[in-house]
Design a protein around this motif. Sequence first.
Motif, PDB file in Angstrom:
ATOM      1  N   GLN A  58       0.837  -1.207   0.000  1.00 32.49           N
ATOM      2  CA  GLN A  58       0.000   0.000   0.000  1.00 32.49           C
ATOM      3  C   GLN A  58       0.866   1.249   0.000  1.00 32.49           C
ATOM      4  O   GLN A  58       0.561   2.223  -0.694  1.00 32.49           O
ATOM      5  N   ASN A  59       1.955   1.231   0.763  1.00 33.73           N
ATOM      6  CA  ASN A  59       2.866   2.373   0.792  1.00 33.73           C
ATOM      7  C   ASN A  59       3.534   2.552  -0.569  1.00 33.73           C
ATOM      8  O   ASN A  59       3.622   3.674  -1.088  1.00 33.73           O
ATOM      9  N   ASP A  60       4.005   1.441  -1.153  1.00 33.29           N
ATOM     10  CA  ASP A  60       4.613   1.506  -2.490  1.00 33.29           C
ATOM     11  C   ASP A  60       3.606   2.049  -3.503  1.00 33.29           C
ATOM     12  O   ASP A  60       3.951   2.875  -4.359  1.00 33.29           O
ATOM     13  N   LEU A  61       2.371   1.594  -3.397  1.00 26.83           N
ATOM     14  CA  LEU A  61       1.320   2.046  -4.309  1.00 26.83           C
ATOM     15  C   LEU A  61       1.075   3.546  -4.152  1.00 26.83           C
ATOM     16  O   LEU A  61       0.923   4.266  -5.145  1.00 26.83           O
ATOM     17  N   ARG A  62       1.058   4.015  -2.902  1.00 23.18           N
ATOM     18  CA  ARG A  62       0.864   5.451  -2.653  1.00 23.18           C
ATOM     19  C   ARG A  62       2.007   6.251  -3.305  1.00 23.18           C
ATOM     20  O   ARG A  62       1.763   7.242  -3.997  1.00 23.18           O
ATOM     21  N   ILE A  63       3.239   5.778  -3.107  1.00 25.58           N
ATOM     22  CA  ILE A  63       4.403   6.464  -3.679  1.00 25.58           C
ATOM     23  C   ILE A  63       4.328   6.451  -5.205  1.00 25.58           C
ATOM     24  O   ILE A  63       4.528   7.482  -5.865  1.00 25.58           O
ATOM     25  N   THR A  65       1.659   6.112  -7.052  1.00 26.76           N
ATOM     26  CA  THR A  65       0.525   6.941  -7.482  1.00 26.76           C
ATOM     27  C   THR A  65       0.919   8.417  -7.502  1.00 26.76           C
ATOM     28  O   THR A  65       0.573   9.148  -8.436  1.00 26.76           O
ATOM     29  N   GLU A  66       1.671   8.846  -6.482  1.00 28.28           N
ATOM     30  CA  GLU A  66       2.146  10.235  -6.450  1.00 28.28           C
ATOM     31  C   GLU A  66       3.102  10.504  -7.613  1.00 28.28           C
ATOM     32  O   GLU A  66       3.003  11.539  -8.275  1.00 28.28           O
ATOM     33  N   SER A  69       1.153  10.759 -10.823  1.00 23.76           N
ATOM     34  CA  SER A  69       0.466  12.040 -10.889  1.00 23.76           C
ATOM     35  C   SER A  69       1.420  13.149 -11.331  1.00 23.76           C
ATOM     36  O   SER A  69       1.086  13.955 -12.202  1.00 23.76           O
TER      37      SER A  69
END
Length: 125
Positions: A58-63, A65-66, A69
């Motif tokens: 989830q953390n990797d995905l957040r990074i 995703t940022e 973007s």
Amino acid sequence: RMAQPGAAGSAPAATTQAGAGLQNYNDDLVACIEELREKREDLNKSIASDEEEKAKIQNDLRILTERLSRINDNLARKVASRTEYDKTITETESAYSKILESSQTLLHVLKREAVNLTKRQQASS
């Protein structure tokens, strides 16, 4: 009544045998419960490991995703700039083409006038 000679001796033996049977059941039950606890603990460790991996993903995905973007924003700006370059190049090429046409026309007019002036000059001499 009086107890029969064989019966009195067999009652304690039966009780002892029943007690031994209960003890075996008890030992088996304790062993089964312990085995279930071990399996539960193994499962608990597996769950904790999966939850840790999930949190990392989830953390990797957040990074990611940022990053995605930011890249999309940069890409949009660059594509807009490229479109402006294309527009400027097209307009400049069009204007340059008109300048060339005008220069060519001017050159033809100038040459024709030069020929006419030469003819007039020769005719007057």
